[in-house]
Design a protein around this motif. Structure first.
Motif, PDB file in Angstrom:
ATOM      1  N   GLN A   1      82.182 100.436  29.661  1.00 19.33           N
ATOM      2  CA  GLN A   1      81.714  99.483  30.677  1.00 19.33           C
ATOM      3  C   GLN A   1      81.132  98.236  30.017  1.00 19.33           C
ATOM      4  OE1 GLN A   1      78.867 101.601  33.034  1.00 19.33           O
ATOM      5  NE2 GLN A   1      80.395 102.864  34.041  1.00 19.33           N
TER       6      GLN A   1
ATOM      7  N   ARG B   1      82.627  94.405  29.996  1.00 22.23           N
ATOM      8  CA  ARG B   1      81.781  93.300  30.426  1.00 22.23           C
ATOM      9  C   ARG B   1      81.809  92.166  29.387  1.00 22.23           C
ATOM     10  NH1 ARG B   1      76.883  96.269  32.085  1.00 22.23           N
ATOM     11  NH2 ARG B   1      75.816  95.760  30.163  1.00 22.23           N
TER      12      ARG B   1
ATOM     13  N   LEU C   1      72.128  97.652  23.052  1.00 21.48           N
ATOM     14  CA  LEU C   1      72.413  98.854  23.825  1.00 21.48           C
ATOM     15  C   LEU C   1      73.588  99.609  23.194  1.00 21.48           C
ATOM     16  CD1 LEU C   1      71.314 100.166  26.291  1.00 21.48           C
ATOM     17  CD2 LEU C   1      72.841  98.824  27.709  1.00 21.48           C
TER      18      LEU C   1
ATOM     19  N   LYS D   1      79.066 110.528  28.849  1.00 15.63           N
ATOM     20  CA  LYS D   1      78.451 109.328  29.416  1.00 15.63           C
ATOM     21  C   LYS D   1      78.458 108.185  28.415  1.00 15.63           C
ATOM     22  CE  LYS D   1      77.885 109.766  33.431  1.00 15.63           C
ATOM     23  NZ  LYS D   1      78.600 108.911  34.286  1.00 15.63           N
TER      24      LYS D   1
ATOM     25  N   GLU E   1      87.201 107.773  26.070  1.00 12.56           N
ATOM     26  CA  GLU E   1      86.600 108.134  27.348  1.00 12.56           C
ATOM     27  C   GLU E   1      87.536 109.083  28.088  1.00 12.56           C
ATOM     28  OE1 GLU E   1      86.373 104.901  30.073  1.00 12.56           O
ATOM     29  OE2 GLU E   1      85.334 106.079  31.582  1.00 12.56           O
TER      30      GLU E   1
ATOM     31  N   GLU F   1      74.446  99.575  20.089  1.00  9.90           N
ATOM     32  CA  GLU F   1      74.000 100.202  18.842  1.00  9.90           C
ATOM     33  C   GLU F   1      73.181 101.458  19.121  1.00  9.90           C
ATOM     34  OE1 GLU F   1      73.997  96.470  15.740  1.00  9.90           O
ATOM     35  OE2 GLU F   1      72.279  96.787  17.034  1.00  9.90           O
TER      36      GLU F   1
ATOM     37  N   ARG G   1      68.128 100.609  30.903  1.00 10.17           N
ATOM     38  CA  ARG G   1      68.911  99.385  30.703  1.00 10.17           C
ATOM     39  C   ARG G   1      70.299  99.462  31.328  1.00 10.17           C
ATOM     40  NH1 ARG G   1      68.232  99.393  24.392  1.00 10.17           N
ATOM     41  NH2 ARG G   1      68.190 101.622  24.838  1.00 10.17           N
ATOM     42  N   TYR G   2      70.602 100.592  31.944  1.00 10.62           N
ATOM     43  CA  TYR G   2      71.937 100.719  32.553  1.00 10.62           C
ATOM     44  C   TYR G   2      71.847 100.528  34.054  1.00 10.62           C
ATOM     45  CZ  TYR G   2      72.376 103.348  28.206  1.00 10.62           C
ATOM     46  OH  TYR G   2      72.335 103.743  26.906  1.00 10.62           O
TER      47      TYR G   2
ATOM     48  N   LEU H   1      73.391 103.355  21.829  1.00 12.41           N
ATOM     49  CA  LEU H   1      74.310 104.379  22.343  1.00 12.41           C
ATOM     50  C   LEU H   1      75.115 104.995  21.202  1.00 12.41           C
ATOM     51  CD1 LEU H   1      76.006 103.088  25.584  1.00 12.41           C
ATOM     52  CD2 LEU H   1      75.022 105.324  25.219  1.00 12.41           C
TER      53      LEU H   1
ATOM     54  N   GLN I   1      81.739 106.443  28.448  1.00 17.80           N
ATOM     55  CA  GLN I   1      81.894 105.693  29.707  1.00 17.80           C
ATOM     56  C   GLN I   1      81.063 104.420  29.688  1.00 17.80           C
ATOM     57  OE1 GLN I   1      81.080 107.960  33.280  1.00 17.80           O
ATOM     58  NE2 GLN I   1      82.271 109.662  32.530  1.00 17.80           N
ATOM     59  N   ARG I   2      79.803 104.556  29.293  1.00 14.30           N
ATOM     60  CA  ARG I   2      78.916 103.393  29.282  1.00 14.30           C
ATOM     61  C   ARG I   2      79.378 102.359  28.261  1.00 14.30           C
ATOM     62  NH1 ARG I   2      75.737 102.735  33.722  1.00 14.30           N
ATOM     63  NH2 ARG I   2      74.818 104.715  34.336  1.00 14.30           N
TER      64      ARG I   2
END
Lengths: 624, 246
Positions: free
Chosen positions: A489, A493, A506, A482, A470, A508, B117-118, A510, A485-486
């Motif tokens: 995050q 989490r 998500l 992005k 990142e 997978e 979903r974000y 991304l 970054q995502r």
């Protein structure tokens, strides 16, 4: 030194140099690569010189600083020639003993010899050390023999012979053909066939340029640095041969500014080669012209990508641009450019000297030659390893690397830098070549190899690499900027125990998007650490999510520390180191940990002598 | 003259023409956010990715159409399952970055993105770089540029002061694809525009006989035919919906 005007003059100079050196004359070579320098190699050198002066032996025994031997774990290293006695972990205090042993008939200093951890036997020569026994040091072999700042040393071991041969007997087409037949593939990571790259570049009109990519940015990787530090002439020779094959007159070496020693040695090598007539106008009297320019990078990881490197070289912002056009069509200043890694260039003289068929005989069907890995992490023998392609990970880790310290179990191996993938311990018999690694979800990359043991949390590792990427993403294209970054995050989490199972989906999605739609290789491979850990260590992700448990006991939010009352001897050591005043209990009495105050830094675990402090994970963790 | 195939249609184009131009010439829509005909392609938004294969064999790749020169024997698919998936995932990321933009919300409706979903970030700028290129290539000013790297990358003025080369022409505002705000419909603002599906589309009713000053939202257009009681008056909407409305 007058410039050499012909190939014959070069060979006669070499003969002169060889005649002038007495092969029986003792020589103490000390590794002065960055690793050994940090361990005190320069003190050892000074100590040796002092000891020699004290005994009046400075004219009878040579002292030389050489490049990296690769066995950085055991530095500083030194070898006593002509016997080849190999000493490790030498200090300045040992200098007197070494000098005494050399002058008294070369009885090896017992305590400095490498001790085989299995048999406990002392080993005298470098080749007998298990770390070296399985290696095939084609590129790094000369590192421990020559002084990188002295061209005469390189000439003495047969340097520039490949150049002489090329200039006197080969045509450019024959060189390209030889490189093609050798099966050499780009050592920077992608593994594009070098011969094909040269051929494609030659199809485009002159002026053409040539670049050596020395922007090595992977955490834990230092192969290119060691080669540039230890044998810069081999890289320069490869580039001159390449320039002859491609009809190039201007070449560039792009090195990270974080590698001052590599820059210094390379600069010295270029200057000396020019002085000797091996660079500049009229190379060895053949009329060939070539200048090599040294350019320092400014520390951006993405500048290792070829198009970003070219942009940086031109003085623009180091951001990649879309290919096609490929650099071989339109590269530096819009001209056809060949850009290869440091190790690729250094392989060229080897191929010319030993012949393409010999080179093609090493390795596997599609991956030829040797590859240099930097073996780091939870491994006994940290260092640089040069092995033939196709060697299995098992040989790499247990035979060469000497296994995992503390008898712990191997968990995963991360190959190919931050955007490589984590290969699980089950796949330990996987042969290392470009195709097999890609199939396993990883990549050859530039050859970083990080070994992880059972105390490593794979989710935490994925998060660490994503943080790095990142930070290093250039930010130009949206999916990479992005996406990293995502991903970071989401992983943060999950590490905190707040993830959901949808998060895995998500991740997978991304990862797929970044792989498919990013502009350059950085973005396309950035998801690899996440995708491979998801593929091989999904249960660990699920433990974090479903049970709020970190099986490796790494993720702070999911662990707790407790004191086993039957083991605690009340020594108070943990109380003294606890920064949060979380440990209760008087001296000589059993201590307890207040979990509400505990920051889970792990300091108590490290200091506890009776091993009463234990880490735990699972339902007992209180939600903050 | 390179001859390539786009969605099964063979097309001959002049040398140097990009795949995006060739596709648009054929009337095949490819969404973009960072492209403008008068500016050099940046291939930053990646929305224009198409599936490209060279010849009949070999693996296909997703490449940005805006910067991809058309070549002989290229086989391009602009709407394959792979392209659709990439587009939808990208638009989902865009919506989360800049949920207030009408253009992005319209893209989401047009390409069937039904969930985000974000967590919404409201970063607003998507760093397409159109303003920077506009200033440099068309206004010949170069008063703004990119600063920083990665997560810290942003459009900036030199040393954060207005450069004297800036003539305050406003071209950067004009070309920004995300400045236009989305319709603030009667529903509470969600990350993804819900197209007022559960309500009467606002602009339709409020501006009964007058021309709506906004372009109709794509989501509302889609919602329109579902509501036979809604009268569609303006010409723009009528053309869009002429297919369904009898």
């Amino acid at each position: 030194m007058p410039r050499l005007k012909s190939v014959e003059e070069l060979e006669s100079l070499r003969a002169e140099l060889r005649a002038a050196r007495d092969p029986k004359r003792p020589c103490l070579t000390v590794c002065a690569g960055s690793g050994c320098t940090a361990a005190g190699a320069h003190d050892v050198l000074a100590g040796l010189r002092r000891a020699l002066a004290k005994h009046g032996l400075q004219d009878a025994i040579d002292v030389k600083s050489t490049g990296c031997h690769g066995f950085c774990e055991r530095g500083p290293l030194m070898i006593v020639w002509p016997e080849g006695t190999f000493y490790n972990q030498v200090t300045a205090n040992d200098a007197a003993a070494i000098v005494a042993s050399v002058s008294n008939g070369h009885v090896p200093v017992e305590k400095l010899l490498y001790r085989d951890p299995v048999s406990g036997k002392r080993v005298i020569r470098e080749e007998e050390v298990p770390f070296y026994a399985r290696q095939q040091r084609v590129l790094f072999g000369n590192n421990g023999r020559i002084d990188p700042k002295d061209i005469k040393d390189y000439l003495h071991v047969g340097g520039y012979a490949a150049l002489a041969r090329v200039l006197s007997t080969m045509s450019p087409e024959q060189i390209v053909d030889a490189v093609t037949r050798s099966g050499l593939r780009g050592r920077g990571g992608a593994g594009f066939p070098t011969g094909l790259k040269w051929k494609l570049c030659r199809e485009n009109p002159a002026p053409r340029y040539l670049i050596c990519n020395g922007d090595e940015g992977d955490p834990g990787a230092f192969m290119d640095r060691s080669l540039l530090e230890g044998n810069p002439h081999s890289v320069a020779e490869g580039m001159i041969i390449g320039a002859f094959a491609l009809g190039v007159q201007e070449a560039y070496v792009y090195v990270r500014a974080e590698y001052p020693l590599a820059c210094e040695h390379l600069r010295a090598a270029i200057d000396q080669a020019e002085e000797y007539g091996l660079l500049g106008d009229d190379i060895l009297g053949t009329g060939m012209k070539l200048r090599i320019h040294l350019v320092k990078g400014a520390g951006a990881f993405v500048c290792g990508e070829e198009t970003a490197l070219i942009a940086s070289l031109e003085g623009r912002v180091g951001e990649p641009h879309p290919r096609p056009p490929y650099p071989a069509q339109k590269g530096l200043w819009g001209r056809p450019t060949v850009i290869n890694n440091v190790k690729t260039w250094a392989s060229v003289p080897v191929i010319i000297n030993w012949g393409p068929d010999w080179y093609a005989g090493i390795g596997t069907e599609k991956s030829k030659g040797t590859m240099v890995f930097s073996l780091v992490g939870k491994i006994n023998n940290t260092g640089l390893v040069e092995v033939p392609m196709g060697i299995t990970l098992r040989e790499m880790i247990y035979d060469i690397g000497g296994g995992i310290p503390g008898g712990k179990a191997l968990k995963a191996i991360q190959i190919g830098g931050p955007s490589g993938g984590c290969i699980p311990a089950d796949l330990i018999d996987l042969p290392i070549d470009y195709e097999r690694l890609t199939e396993a979800g990883s990549m050859m990359g530039s050859g970083g190899m990080v070994v992880m043991d059972e105390t490593t949390c794979m989710v935490d590792i994925a998060r660490y690499f994503m943080e790095f990427l990142e930070d290093e993403s250039c930010g130009q294209c949206f999916p990479c900027r992005k996406g990293t970054q995502r991903m970071r995050q989401i992983l943060t989490r999950i590490c905190a125990g707040n993830g959901t199972e949808d998060d895995l989906l998500l991740l997978e999605d991304l990862g797929w998007l970044m792989k498919q739609a990013s502009l350059c290789a950085l973005g396309q491979t950035a998801a690899n650490p996440v995708l491979t850990t998801l593929r091989y260590f999904r249960d660990e992700y699920l433990a974090h999510i479903r049970e709020r448990r970190c099986p490796a006991k790494v993720c702070r939010e999911l662990i707790f520390y407790e004191i086993e009352p039957t083991l605690c001897d009340g020594c108070h050591a943990c109380v003294r180191v606890c920064a949060g005043d979380a440990i209760l209990g008087e001296k000589e009495a059993i201590h307890t940990i207040d979990r509400a105050k505990c920051t889970r830094c792990g300091a108590c675990l490290e200091v506890c002598q009776p091993r009463a402090v234990r880490a735990g994970t699972g339902e007992l963790v209180c939600r903050n | 003259m390179p001859k390539l195939t786009i969605n099964g249609i063979e097309v001959l184009v002049e040398k140097g023409v990009t795949v995006l131009e060739a596709a648009r010439f054929l009337g095949i829509p490819i969404p973009t956010l960072c492209h403008d005909d008068g500016l050099a392609p940046a291939s930053a938004c990646r929305l224009c990715v198409v599936e490209v294969r060279r010849g009949l064999e070999g693996r296909s790749k997703l490449l940005a159409a805006c910067s991809l020169p058309a070549e002989d024997e290229m086989v391009v698919h602009t709407n394959s399952a792979r392209v659709q998936r990439a587009r939808q995932l990208l638009i989902e990321l865009y919506v989360a970055t800049c949920p207030s933009s009408k253009r992005i919300q319209d893209l989401a409706s047009a390409y069937g993105v039904h969930e985000c979903r974000y967590e919404a970030e409201h970063e607003d700028c998507i760093q397409c770089g159109l303003c920077v290129r506009m200033c440099e290539q068309q206004m010949m000013a170069g008063a703004i540029g990119f600063a920083g790297r990665g997560a810290n990358r942003r459009v900036s003025r030199p040393f954060d002061m207005t450069d004297k080369r800036c003539r305050q022409c406003g071209a950067c505002l004009y070309i920004c694809p995300v400045c236009e705000l989305r319709c603030a419909g009667p529903a509470a603002e969600a990350t993804l525009c819900n197209g007022c599906l559960n309500f009467a589309p606002v602009c339709f009713q409020s501006y009964d006989d007058a021309m709506c000053f906004l372009d109709p939202c794509h989501a509302c257009e889609l919602a329109g035919p579902l509501r036979p009681d809604v009268k569609i008056k303006t010409r723009a909407r009528a053309t869009v919906l002429s297919g369904e409305k009898q």
